[in-house]
Write a protein that holds these residues in place. Structure first.
Motif, PDB file in Angstrom:
ATOM      1  N   ASP A  84      -5.428  25.172 -29.476  1.00 33.61           N
ATOM      2  CA  ASP A  84      -6.434  25.162 -28.415  1.00 33.61           C
ATOM      3  C   ASP A  84      -6.181  23.946 -27.535  1.00 33.61           C
ATOM      4  OD1 ASP A  84      -8.613  25.637 -26.844  1.00 33.61           O
ATOM      5  OD2 ASP A  84     -10.108  25.225 -28.391  1.00 33.61           O
ATOM      6  N   THR A  85      -5.139  24.008 -26.713  1.00 26.40           N
ATOM      7  CA  THR A  85      -4.723  22.838 -25.934  1.00 26.40           C
ATOM      8  C   THR A  85      -5.707  22.495 -24.828  1.00 26.40           C
ATOM      9  OG1 THR A  85      -3.340  24.254 -24.554  1.00 26.40           O
ATOM     10  CG2 THR A  85      -2.276  23.166 -26.405  1.00 26.40           C
TER      11      THR A  85
ATOM     12  N   ILE B 291      -6.628  15.800 -31.439  1.00 25.62           N
ATOM     13  CA  ILE B 291      -5.369  16.168 -32.083  1.00 25.62           C
ATOM     14  C   ILE B 291      -5.527  17.437 -32.926  1.00 25.62           C
ATOM     15  CG2 ILE B 291      -3.522  15.362 -33.604  1.00 25.62           C
ATOM     16  CD1 ILE B 291      -3.773  13.814 -30.977  1.00 25.62           C
ATOM     17  N   GLY B 292      -6.667  17.607 -33.557  1.00 24.57           N
ATOM     18  CA  GLY B 292      -6.909  18.814 -34.351  1.00 24.57           C
ATOM     19  C   GLY B 292      -6.915  20.069 -33.501  1.00 24.57           C
ATOM     20  N   ARG B 293      -7.424  19.963 -32.290  1.00 19.48           N
ATOM     21  CA  ARG B 293      -7.413  21.110 -31.368  1.00 19.48           C
ATOM     22  C   ARG B 293      -5.988  21.437 -30.919  1.00 19.48           C
ATOM     23  NH1 ARG B 293     -11.569  24.655 -31.160  1.00 19.48           N
ATOM     24  NH2 ARG B 293     -13.423  23.516 -31.727  1.00 19.48           N
TER      25      ARG B 293
ATOM     26  N   GLN C 189     -10.902  16.823 -24.607  1.00 17.90           N
ATOM     27  CA  GLN C 189     -11.382  15.799 -25.543  1.00 17.90           C
ATOM     28  C   GLN C 189     -10.606  14.497 -25.366  1.00 17.90           C
ATOM     29  OE1 GLN C 189     -11.207  17.632 -29.419  1.00 17.90           O
ATOM     30  NE2 GLN C 189     -13.163  18.679 -29.126  1.00 17.90           N
ATOM     31  N   LEU C 190      -9.318  14.594 -25.147  1.00 21.86           N
ATOM     32  CA  LEU C 190      -8.496  13.405 -24.925  1.00 21.86           C
ATOM     33  C   LEU C 190      -8.909  12.686 -23.639  1.00 21.86           C
ATOM     34  CD1 LEU C 190      -6.042  11.672 -25.748  1.00 21.86           C
ATOM     35  CD2 LEU C 190      -4.621  13.260 -24.444  1.00 21.86           C
TER      36      LEU C 190
ATOM     37  N   ASP D  13      -8.311  30.011 -34.676  1.00 23.25           N
ATOM     38  CA  ASP D  13      -7.243  29.336 -33.936  1.00 23.25           C
ATOM     39  C   ASP D  13      -7.195  29.901 -32.512  1.00 23.25           C
ATOM     40  OD1 ASP D  13      -6.070  31.813 -34.255  1.00 23.25           O
ATOM     41  OD2 ASP D  13      -4.234  31.067 -35.190  1.00 23.25           O
ATOM     42  N   ALA D  14      -6.170  29.523 -31.759  1.00 25.97           N
ATOM     43  CA  ALA D  14      -6.050  29.956 -30.369  1.00 25.97           C
ATOM     44  C   ALA D  14      -5.848  31.463 -30.242  1.00 25.97           C
ATOM     45  CB  ALA D  14      -4.906  29.223 -29.689  1.00 25.97           C
ATOM     46  N   ASN D  15      -5.335  32.127 -31.273  1.00 28.08           N
ATOM     47  CA  ASN D  15      -5.115  33.564 -31.250  1.00 28.08           C
ATOM     48  C   ASN D  15      -6.328  34.355 -31.739  1.00 28.08           C
ATOM     49  OD1 ASN D  15      -2.454  33.155 -30.393  1.00 28.08           O
ATOM     50  ND2 ASN D  15      -1.766  32.911 -32.498  1.00 28.08           N
ATOM     51  N   GLY D  16      -7.401  33.677 -32.106  1.00 27.17           N
ATOM     52  CA  GLY D  16      -8.594  34.350 -32.585  1.00 27.17           C
ATOM     53  C   GLY D  16      -8.572  34.693 -34.058  1.00 27.17           C
ATOM     54  N   LEU D  17      -7.598  34.168 -34.790  1.00 26.85           N
ATOM     55  CA  LEU D  17      -7.508  34.423 -36.225  1.00 26.85           C
ATOM     56  C   LEU D  17      -8.258  33.334 -36.979  1.00 26.85           C
ATOM     57  CD1 LEU D  17      -3.717  35.340 -36.454  1.00 26.85           C
ATOM     58  CD2 LEU D  17      -5.662  36.897 -36.347  1.00 26.85           C
TER      59      LEU D  17
END
Length: 125
Positions: A81-82, A74-76, A88-89, A117-121
């Motif tokens: 980061d789907t 859930i944290g991902r 993981q799920l 995050d998914a955008n690299g930030l």
């Protein structure tokens, strides 16, 4: 040949064919209203001091705690980061819960390191 006081007060003209530089812009002593020191619309949560990248709108603590308390990825999903979240799920469901060790350890890693995050930030604290 001596120079009088009138000659010293005059600025020297630029060489022939060159345009004199424009005067410097006026200095403003205070930041813009509404923006504290160093904040800007491009980085509303501040800038990471090591990389200079603006912080993400996602929080490191929330992502790490979601991974630890609900070890299903859930944290991902929270940080965007789907792909990793789905893996993981799936691993947790297919191993009847034994695969929940992966998201649990991943949550600790998110909290202990400078995660992105998914955008690299970088995630903000």
């Amino acid at each position: 040949m001596t120079q009088g006081p009138d000659d010293q007060d005059q600025p020297t003209p630029p060489p022939y064919g060159q345009v004199p530089p424009p005067p410097p812009p006026p200095q403003q002593g205070y930041p813009q209203p509404g923006y504290p020191y160093g904040a800007s619309p491009q980085a509303p949560y501040g800038v990471h001091p090591g990389t200079g990248l603006p912080y993400s709108d996602k929080q490191k603590l929330v992502a790490g705690l979601l991974q630890i308390l609900i070890p299903l990825g859930i944290g991902r999903f929270y940080i965007g980061d789907t792909k990793t979240g789905v893996w993981q799920l799936v691993v947790t469901v297919l191993t009847c819960g034994l695969g929940a060790l992966w998201p649990f350890i991943d949550g600790i890693v998110i909290l202990a390191t400078d995660s992105k995050d998914a955008n690299g930030l970088p995630l903000r604290n």
